[in-house]
Design an enzyme around this catalytic site. Structure first.
Site, PDB file in Angstrom:
ATOM      1  N   LYS A 160      -6.779   1.936  -2.655  1.00 37.35           N
ATOM      2  CA  LYS A 160      -6.436   1.154  -1.458  1.00 37.35           C
ATOM      3  C   LYS A 160      -6.400   2.055  -0.218  1.00 37.35           C
ATOM      4  CE  LYS A 160      -4.855  -1.695   1.532  1.00 37.35           C
ATOM      5  NZ  LYS A 160      -5.740  -2.624   2.212  1.00 37.35           N
TER       6      LYS A 160
ATOM      7  N   SER B  78       0.862  -1.188   0.000  1.00 37.93           N
ATOM      8  CA  SER B  78       0.000   0.000   0.000  1.00 37.93           C
ATOM      9  C   SER B  78       0.897   1.236   0.000  1.00 37.93           C
ATOM     10  CB  SER B  78      -0.909  -0.019   1.222  1.00 37.93           C
ATOM     11  OG  SER B  78      -1.582  -1.252   1.317  1.00 37.93           O
TER      12      SER B  78
ATOM     13  N   LYS C 122      -0.335   4.788   8.375  1.00 37.74           N
ATOM     14  CA  LYS C 122       0.320   5.210   7.125  1.00 37.74           C
ATOM     15  C   LYS C 122      -0.719   5.341   6.009  1.00 37.74           C
ATOM     16  CE  LYS C 122       1.400   1.839   4.779  1.00 37.74           C
ATOM     17  NZ  LYS C 122       1.417   0.825   3.749  1.00 37.74           N
TER      18      LYS C 122
END
Ligand code: NAD
Length: 301
Positions: A175, A101, A244
């Site tokens: 994503k 990701s 993140k």
């Protein structure tokens, strides 16, 4: 071992990043008959039966048409692709598939650099967690040109359901946005379920009803029953990685001018949890953190 070529699969693939997700993904590829040339900075002796390990990252590219990356974030992807000589080791026509990701804008700039060598970067991040990686049931959100996406689709089919989202970077964008929804759902459903519990209702009874009602989500259908109620908090997806992802998503929401108050509050809460918890904490630990953070019932203590 099955014959890879009869299923349209390449005989061999390079694979860098054989951790919680990459390990079971490599195992599935090997089970489909693809030989895996792997590299990881951490020793992964548990995969020695299915992966041929090479000393240097760039060596995974020898004699393969595709190299998969399953690394923590864009900083590591850049360090591996630019910093280890991997980009120079890609033969023209090779497809580099970033399944972690990563940050969509950095993916696009890396794609330009890879293209300058005659290879192609395709982003193909996944949802479905460690269980999905083990079962080959990941959702794979792919960004890249049609021809190269088609070329790696037989490989990706071994790992899950391929969804071609758009040009390079589109998979990474979606994503991050998916995880923003997921992170928000986990906090929202946990606040509600913890309140119901303090009101005296059994969480299992609540989940049974909510999961056929409009409040359901991946958090009520999967995370609460499988990792929170049993008290294991071991989904295999780190809280730091979730933070993140949702920071990337908040950046996208802000950059597009869409109202971001909810996204911003979600990031604040997850950042607060990350600061309070162990750096390796599983992301489902946010539920325990919320529970501890909650005040006592009015009139008690
Ligand atoms: P992980 O930390 O378990 O695995 C990452 C692997 O990369 C480790 O084995 C690590 O040693 C290796 N690595 C780190 N730096 C390296 C380097 N410089 N060279 C070679 N190898 C290096 O993480 P994970 O949970 O497998 O996640 C990988 C990616 O997938 C992340 O981007 C994450 O956000 C994403 N993801 C994870 C899940 C999940 O449930 N764990 C689900 C969907 C997406």
């Amino acid at each position: 071992m099955p014959d890879a070529s009869s299923a349209g699969l390449p005989g061999a693939v390079g694979f860098i990043g054989l951790g919680r997700m990459g390990g079971p993904m490599a195992r599935r590829l090997a089970a489909a008959g693809v030989s895996v040339r792997g590299h990881d900075t951490a020793p992964r002796p548990g995969l020695a039966d299915v992966v041929t390990f090479v000393e240097k990252a760039a060596e995974v590219a020898d004699g393969v048409g595709a190299v998969i990356l399953m690394l923590p974030d864009s900083n590591v992807v850049d360090a591996v692709v630019r910093g280890t000589g991997l980009v120079d080791a890609l033969a023209p026509g090779t497809v580099l598939v970033d399944m972690g990701s990563s940050e969509p804008l950095r993916t696009r700039s890396l794609a330009d650099e890879v293209a300058a060598r005659g290879a192609t970067l395709v982003d193909a991040p996944v949802s479905g967690g460690v269980k999905g990686a083990e079962a080959g049931s990941l959702t794979i959100m792919v960004g890249g040109p049609d021809e190269q996406v088609a070329a790696v689709t037989p490989l990706l089919d071994v790992l899950g359901r391929v969804r071609h989202i758009g040009p390079v970077g589109a998979g990474h964008a979606l994503k991050a946005l998916n995880n923003l929804m997921s992170a928000a759902h986990l906090v929202a459903s946990s606040e509600a379920l913890l309140a119901g519990q303090r009101f005296g209702i059994d969480p299992a009874v609540m989940l049974d009803a909510v999961n056929t009602s409009s409040g359901r989500s991946g958090s009520t259908e999967n995370k609460w029953p499988n990792y929170v109620l049993p008290g294991t908090y071991d989904s295999g997806f780190a809280l730091a990685l979730m933070l993140k992802d949702i920071r990337i998503a908040l950046g996208l929401v802000e950059a597009t001018g869409v109202p971001s108050a909810h996204a911003a509050r979600t990031v604040e809460l997850w950042a607060e949890a990350a600061a309070a918890l162990d750096p390796d904490a599983d992301h489902t630990e946010i539920v325990r953190w919320l529970e501890r953070k909650g005040s006592d019932l009015p009139g008690e203590g």
